[in-house]
Design a protein around this motif. Structure first.
Motif, PDB file in Angstrom:
ATOM      1  N   PHE A   1      41.170  28.550  13.863  1.00 27.95           N
ATOM      2  CA  PHE A   1      41.134  29.872  13.241  1.00 27.95           C
ATOM      3  C   PHE A   1      42.524  30.504  13.219  1.00 27.95           C
ATOM      4  CE2 PHE A   1      36.454  30.072  14.467  1.00 27.95           C
ATOM      5  CZ  PHE A   1      36.026  29.876  13.167  1.00 27.95           C
ATOM      6  N   HIS A   2      43.284  30.285  14.267  1.00 26.04           N
ATOM      7  CA  HIS A   2      44.640  30.835  14.297  1.00 26.04           C
ATOM      8  C   HIS A   2      45.518  30.215  13.213  1.00 26.04           C
ATOM      9  CE1 HIS A   2      44.588  32.502  18.710  1.00 26.04           C
ATOM     10  NE2 HIS A   2      43.929  33.250  17.851  1.00 26.04           N
ATOM     11  N   LEU A   3      45.281  28.927  12.931  1.00 32.51           N
ATOM     12  CA  LEU A   3      46.069  28.260  11.895  1.00 32.51           C
ATOM     13  C   LEU A   3      45.622  28.659  10.490  1.00 32.51           C
ATOM     14  CD1 LEU A   3      46.447  24.645  13.346  1.00 32.51           C
ATOM     15  CD2 LEU A   3      48.237  26.363  13.072  1.00 32.51           C
ATOM     16  N   GLY A   4      44.385  29.170  10.377  1.00 29.88           N
ATOM     17  CA  GLY A   4      43.935  29.631   9.070  1.00 29.88           C
ATOM     18  C   GLY A   4      42.648  29.031   8.554  1.00 29.88           C
ATOM     19  N   ALA A   5      41.909  28.261   9.395  1.00 31.33           N
ATOM     20  CA  ALA A   5      40.610  27.758   8.967  1.00 31.33           C
ATOM     21  C   ALA A   5      39.655  28.928   8.766  1.00 31.33           C
ATOM     22  CB  ALA A   5      40.052  26.791  10.000  1.00 31.33           C
ATOM     23  N   ASP A   6      38.753  28.817   7.798  1.00 28.49           N
ATOM     24  CA  ASP A   6      37.813  29.903   7.506  1.00 28.49           C
ATOM     25  C   ASP A   6      36.484  29.752   8.224  1.00 28.49           C
ATOM     26  OD1 ASP A   6      39.228  31.531   5.365  1.00 28.49           O
ATOM     27  OD2 ASP A   6      39.340  29.532   4.498  1.00 28.49           O
ATOM     28  N   ASP A   7      36.085  28.508   8.522  1.00 35.47           N
ATOM     29  CA  ASP A   7      34.793  28.304   9.177  1.00 35.47           C
ATOM     30  C   ASP A   7      34.768  26.925   9.821  1.00 35.47           C
ATOM     31  OD1 ASP A   7      32.239  28.793  10.024  1.00 35.47           O
ATOM     32  OD2 ASP A   7      31.306  28.708   8.044  1.00 35.47           O
ATOM     33  N   TYR A   8      33.891  26.762  10.807  1.00 42.04           N
ATOM     34  CA  TYR A   8      33.681  25.492  11.500  1.00 42.04           C
ATOM     35  C   TYR A   8      32.219  25.107  11.396  1.00 42.04           C
ATOM     36  CZ  TYR A   8      38.056  24.529  14.011  1.00 42.04           C
ATOM     37  OH  TYR A   8      39.335  24.176  14.349  1.00 42.04           O
ATOM     38  N   LEU A   9      31.951  23.818  11.241  1.00 49.05           N
ATOM     39  CA  LEU A   9      30.599  23.293  11.308  1.00 49.05           C
ATOM     40  C   LEU A   9      30.643  22.022  12.143  1.00 49.05           C
ATOM     41  CD1 LEU A   9      27.644  23.467  10.444  1.00 49.05           C
ATOM     42  CD2 LEU A   9      28.226  22.173   8.382  1.00 49.05           C
ATOM     43  N   GLY A  10      29.876  22.026  13.238  1.00 45.91           N
ATOM     44  CA  GLY A  10      29.910  20.888  14.164  1.00 45.91           C
ATOM     45  C   GLY A  10      29.042  19.735  13.701  1.00 45.91           C
ATOM     46  N   LYS A  11      29.479  18.540  14.032  1.00 48.23           N
ATOM     47  CA  LYS A  11      28.696  17.333  13.776  1.00 48.23           C
ATOM     48  C   LYS A  11      27.819  17.031  15.000  1.00 48.23           C
ATOM     49  CE  LYS A  11      32.395  15.097  11.087  1.00 48.23           C
ATOM     50  NZ  LYS A  11      33.287  13.928  11.028  1.00 48.23           N
ATOM     51  N   PRO A  12      26.603  16.546  14.817  1.00 44.14           N
ATOM     52  CA  PRO A  12      25.880  16.375  13.538  1.00 44.14           C
ATOM     53  C   PRO A  12      25.442  17.730  12.997  1.00 44.14           C
ATOM     54  CG  PRO A  12      24.431  15.877  15.354  1.00 44.14           C
ATOM     55  CD  PRO A  12      25.786  16.121  15.967  1.00 44.14           C
ATOM     56  N   PHE A  13      25.141  17.773  11.702  1.00 40.26           N
ATOM     57  CA  PHE A  13      24.791  19.037  11.073  1.00 40.26           C
ATOM     58  C   PHE A  13      23.669  18.819  10.064  1.00 40.26           C
ATOM     59  CE2 PHE A  13      28.098  16.950   8.655  1.00 40.26           C
ATOM     60  CZ  PHE A  13      27.616  17.001   7.354  1.00 40.26           C
TER      61      PHE A  13
END
Length: 224
Positions: free
Chosen positions: A91-103
């Motif tokens: 998030f600090h680098l600029g990612a907008d969202d995270y989705l963990g595997k498995p999903f």
């Protein structure tokens, strides 16, 4: 709407590409940081999905590169790394969202649509010309308040034309949007889908015309 998928698992990549295609998205899939940067340098995408553990580096390198260049491209990180520290770093680098595997695939689609609806999305999600509005997230035509579904191919053609309305769009650009980084597709595919698009626009009484500029491409504008 065109998406870049950066994922080194060929099985997972194929499943995501196939599933998103059914949702109306055009997906270009690559497996390395280098290929991701090359694709991003020459193609406009609406969103990128990034794995972190790639053969030649970390997917966050792509995030850092894009944000350092001033890009507002929505970035969804898809990863097996679930720690808070990893997410905070991203998030600090600029990612907008995270989705963990498995999903669950439905959740992936929901998160993609949510990111594309954000006002700061640099491409915009509502394209308007005259009485016609194209919802680039739902992939629907809106004419005088009524919604009409579109096939994925005609929707892809219409989106490119509307983003450059009143300007000639080269045929090669439309071919690129239809088939991504692959070379599949018949020689007259663009003509076929443009013909179908014209029929739909005419049947709905949109007052919008798609003109052929022979030897160059196509142009969309309001009927005079």
């Amino acid at each position: 709407m065109r998406i870049l998928l950066v994922e080194d698992s060929s099985r997972l990549s194929d499943l995501i590409v196939e599933g998103l295609a059914k949702e109306g998205f055009q997906v270009d899939a690559v497996a390395t940081v280098a290929d991701a940067l090359a694709a991003l340098s020459g193609t406009h995408f609406a969103l990128a999905i990034l794995d972190l553990g790639l053969p030649d580096g970390d997917g966050l390198a792509v995030v850092k590169h894009l944000r350092g260049a001033g890009s507002a491209l929505p970035l969804l990180v898809l990863t097996a790394r679930h720690t808070t520290e990893e997410k905070v770093k991203g998030f600090h680098l600029g990612a907008d969202d995270y989705l963990g595997k498995p999903f669950a695939f439905d959740e992936l689609v929901a998160r993609i649509r949510a990111l594309l609806r954000r006002p700061q999305t640099y491409l915009g999600t509502q394209l308007q010309l005259g009485e016609l509005t194209f919802d680039t997230v739902e992939r629907q035509l809106v004419v005088r308040g009524d919604r009409h579904p579109m096939s994925p191919r005609e929707a892809a053609i219409l989106e490119v034309l509307l983003r450059r309305c009143n300007h000639v769009v080269p045929k090669t650009v439309l071919e690129d949007q239809l088939y991504g980084l692959s070379a599949d597709g018949s020689a007259n595919a663009v003509e076929v889908y443009v013909h179908r698009l014209r029929k739909q626009l005419d049947s709905l009484g949109t007052g919008i015309e798609v003109h052929t500029v022979r030897g160059v491409g196509y142009l969309i504008r309001e009927a005079t």
